[in-house]
Design a protein around this motif. Structure first.
Motif, PDB file in Angstrom:
ATOM      1  N   PRO A   3      20.816  19.573  31.352  1.00 11.90           N
ATOM      2  CA  PRO A   3      21.696  20.166  32.359  1.00 11.90           C
ATOM      3  C   PRO A   3      20.892  20.719  33.526  1.00 11.90           C
ATOM      4  O   PRO A   3      19.730  21.123  33.361  1.00 11.90           O
ATOM      5  CB  PRO A   3      22.406  21.290  31.600  1.00 11.90           C
ATOM      6  CG  PRO A   3      21.520  21.612  30.453  1.00 11.90           C
ATOM      7  CD  PRO A   3      20.814  20.335  30.088  1.00 11.90           C
ATOM      8  N   VAL A   5      20.910  23.420  36.903  1.00 14.41           N
ATOM      9  CA  VAL A   5      21.516  24.608  37.505  1.00 14.41           C
ATOM     10  C   VAL A   5      20.979  24.766  38.920  1.00 14.41           C
ATOM     11  O   VAL A   5      19.765  24.683  39.147  1.00 14.41           O
ATOM     12  CB  VAL A   5      21.205  25.872  36.672  1.00 14.41           C
ATOM     13  CG1 VAL A   5      21.607  27.142  37.418  1.00 14.41           C
ATOM     14  CG2 VAL A   5      21.900  25.811  35.314  1.00 14.41           C
ATOM     15  N   VAL A  41      16.753  23.399  30.579  1.00 16.92           N
ATOM     16  CA  VAL A  41      17.556  23.322  31.797  1.00 16.92           C
ATOM     17  C   VAL A  41      16.660  23.046  33.006  1.00 16.92           C
ATOM     18  O   VAL A  41      15.607  23.667  33.152  1.00 16.92           O
ATOM     19  CB  VAL A  41      18.342  24.631  32.019  1.00 16.92           C
ATOM     20  CG1 VAL A  41      19.116  24.582  33.332  1.00 16.92           C
ATOM     21  CG2 VAL A  41      19.277  24.893  30.843  1.00 16.92           C
ATOM     22  N   TYR A  96      26.003  19.239  38.285  1.00 16.02           N
ATOM     23  CA  TYR A  96      25.326  20.485  37.925  1.00 16.02           C
ATOM     24  C   TYR A  96      26.180  21.312  36.973  1.00 16.02           C
ATOM     25  O   TYR A  96      27.403  21.280  37.017  1.00 16.02           O
ATOM     26  CB  TYR A  96      25.000  21.296  39.191  1.00 16.02           C
ATOM     27  CG  TYR A  96      24.049  20.555  40.097  1.00 16.02           C
ATOM     28  CD1 TYR A  96      22.671  20.648  39.907  1.00 16.02           C
ATOM     29  CD2 TYR A  96      24.519  19.710  41.094  1.00 16.02           C
ATOM     30  CE1 TYR A  96      21.792  19.935  40.707  1.00 16.02           C
ATOM     31  CE2 TYR A  96      23.653  18.986  41.901  1.00 16.02           C
ATOM     32  CZ  TYR A  96      22.283  19.105  41.692  1.00 16.02           C
ATOM     33  OH  TYR A  96      21.409  18.378  42.480  1.00 16.02           O
ATOM     34  N   ALA A  97      25.481  22.092  36.138  1.00 13.94           N
ATOM     35  CA  ALA A  97      26.166  22.858  35.103  1.00 13.94           C
ATOM     36  C   ALA A  97      26.603  24.236  35.573  1.00 13.94           C
ATOM     37  O   ALA A  97      27.574  24.794  35.044  1.00 13.94           O
ATOM     38  CB  ALA A  97      25.258  22.991  33.876  1.00 13.94           C
ATOM     39  N   ALA A  98      25.878  24.824  36.538  1.00 14.01           N
ATOM     40  CA  ALA A  98      26.181  26.184  36.972  1.00 14.01           C
ATOM     41  C   ALA A  98      25.518  26.454  38.315  1.00 14.01           C
ATOM     42  O   ALA A  98      24.638  25.706  38.771  1.00 14.01           O
ATOM     43  CB  ALA A  98      25.713  27.202  35.935  1.00 14.01           C
ATOM     44  N   LYS A 129      33.175  25.396  36.941  1.00 13.53           N
ATOM     45  CA  LYS A 129      31.766  25.553  36.575  1.00 13.53           C
ATOM     46  C   LYS A 129      31.366  27.028  36.716  1.00 13.53           C
ATOM     47  O   LYS A 129      31.826  27.716  37.622  1.00 13.53           O
ATOM     48  CB  LYS A 129      30.874  24.704  37.486  1.00 13.53           C
ATOM     49  CG  LYS A 129      31.134  23.190  37.418  1.00 13.53           C
ATOM     50  CD  LYS A 129      30.683  22.612  36.101  1.00 13.53           C
ATOM     51  CE  LYS A 129      30.876  21.110  36.036  1.00 13.53           C
ATOM     52  NZ  LYS A 129      29.862  20.364  36.809  1.00 13.53           N
ATOM     53  N   LYS A 208      32.755  31.870  32.891  1.00 11.25           N
ATOM     54  CA  LYS A 208      32.666  31.155  34.172  1.00 11.25           C
ATOM     55  C   LYS A 208      32.271  32.055  35.343  1.00 11.25           C
ATOM     56  O   LYS A 208      32.001  31.559  36.440  1.00 11.25           O
ATOM     57  CB  LYS A 208      34.001  30.469  34.473  1.00 11.25           C
ATOM     58  CG  LYS A 208      34.428  29.434  33.429  1.00 11.25           C
ATOM     59  CD  LYS A 208      33.444  28.302  33.325  1.00 11.25           C
ATOM     60  CE  LYS A 208      33.783  27.346  32.195  1.00 11.25           C
ATOM     61  NZ  LYS A 208      35.089  26.691  32.358  1.00 11.25           N
ATOM     62  N   ILE A 225      24.174  32.733  31.308  1.00 14.25           N
ATOM     63  CA  ILE A 225      24.346  31.394  31.881  1.00 14.25           C
ATOM     64  C   ILE A 225      24.084  30.331  30.818  1.00 14.25           C
ATOM     65  O   ILE A 225      24.856  29.383  30.667  1.00 14.25           O
ATOM     66  CB  ILE A 225      23.414  31.191  33.084  1.00 14.25           C
ATOM     67  CG1 ILE A 225      23.770  32.146  34.231  1.00 14.25           C
ATOM     68  CG2 ILE A 225      23.461  29.744  33.571  1.00 14.25           C
ATOM     69  CD1 ILE A 225      22.746  32.173  35.358  1.00 14.25           C
ATOM     70  N   SER A 228      26.929  30.081  28.486  1.00 15.57           N
ATOM     71  CA  SER A 228      28.099  29.511  29.133  1.00 15.57           C
ATOM     72  C   SER A 228      28.012  27.992  29.261  1.00 15.57           C
ATOM     73  O   SER A 228      29.027  27.294  29.151  1.00 15.57           O
ATOM     74  CB  SER A 228      28.280  30.125  30.520  1.00 15.57           C
ATOM     75  OG  SER A 228      29.423  29.616  31.158  1.00 15.57           O
ATOM     76  N   ILE A 229      26.798  27.472  29.481  1.00 18.24           N
ATOM     77  CA  ILE A 229      26.653  26.021  29.644  1.00 18.24           C
ATOM     78  C   ILE A 229      26.274  25.333  28.329  1.00 18.24           C
ATOM     79  O   ILE A 229      26.051  24.138  28.301  1.00 18.24           O
ATOM     80  CB  ILE A 229      25.656  25.667  30.757  1.00 18.24           C
ATOM     81  CG1 ILE A 229      24.234  26.126  30.422  1.00 18.24           C
ATOM     82  CG2 ILE A 229      26.104  26.266  32.077  1.00 18.24           C
ATOM     83  CD1 ILE A 229      23.189  25.713  31.453  1.00 18.24           C
TER      84      ILE A 229
END
Length: 231
Positions: A3, A5, A41, A96-98, A129, A208, A225, A228-229
């Motif tokens: 992922p 970010v 990440v 993107y994840a975040a 996201k 989120k 974070i 969350s992802i």
């Protein structure tokens, strides 16, 4: 695939009123970077102007005994010296994840009204996201009104650098506004730790929306974070 970010740093490097350099705050990127990179990440860094994002030298001095910060400073300069323009990420939230905003006093001056940053935040929120920020980073959220007409912070429990902390840092007189006051003014339900400078993180909207109060909260924001992802 790992992922990715997006981290958004300020491009603002000098406070005219105080005639002092400013920028982003070292541990507020170093600590989350350590957390996220250790979990595989990929961190991609943006700024309003692109290129080198100014690092606040006061944060280097204040955290010279912090192993994470000093290691990051010594080995990761390419991370903040080669940022991409925020505008280059528009329309790419699916990749993107975040989205994450570290603090420092610099973000108070450019990010609240940066149209590209506002558009990117709205895109990530619309895509479901996670968006996150720590310390002065939440200043980036204070100028965001969603397409529904509701302010991004309205009705949310939020935190950020407090009035007391700003006063104790002796920076209040140089700020364009007080972050705590502004977050309340746009409808945020502002919360803070029992004592200034203590770790405090709020997670809303099922992971989120994540905010942290101060430098001590940066690692925990990174952990929130990551959770969350799903890493």
């Amino acid at each position: 695939m790992a992922p990715k970010v997006i981290v958004v740093l300020t491009s603002y490097g000098h406070i005219e009123a105080s005639n002092k350099p400013t920028g982003w705050y070292l541990p507020e990127l170093a600590h989350p970077y350590d957390v996220l990179s250790s979990k595989g990440v990929e961190i991609v860094v943006a700024s309003p102007a692109g290129g080198a994002a100014p690092l606040d030298p006061a944060s280097v001095e204040a955290f010279k005994s912090d192993a994470s910060s000093t290691a990051f400073l010594e080995s990761k300069k390419a991370v903040w010296e080669n940022t991409q323009k925020i505008s280059s990420f528009h329309g790419k939230s699916g990749d993107y994840a975040a989205l994450f905003y570290p603090g420092g006093h610099g973000p108070m001056f450019d990010l609240p009204r940066d149209a590209d940053s506002i558009a990117l935040i709205k895109e990530f929120v619309a895509a479901g996201k996670p968006v996150a920020a720590v310390c002065h980073g939440p200043a980036a959220f204070t100028g965001v009104t969603l397409d529904s007409g509701k302010h991004l912070l309205a009705g949310k429990e939020v935190t950020g650098f407090t009035n007391v902390e700003e006063d104790q840092a002796k920076m209040s007189e140089f700020m364009p506004f007080m972050l705590e006051d502004r977050m309340k003014a746009v409808g945020g339900d502002f919360k803070k730790a029992a004592e200034p400078w203590a770790e405090f993180v709020l997670v809303q909207d099922g992971g989120k929306f994540i905010t942290g109060q101060n430098p001590a909260s940066a690692k925990a924001v990174g952990e929130a974070i990551a959770k969350s992802i799903g890493v």
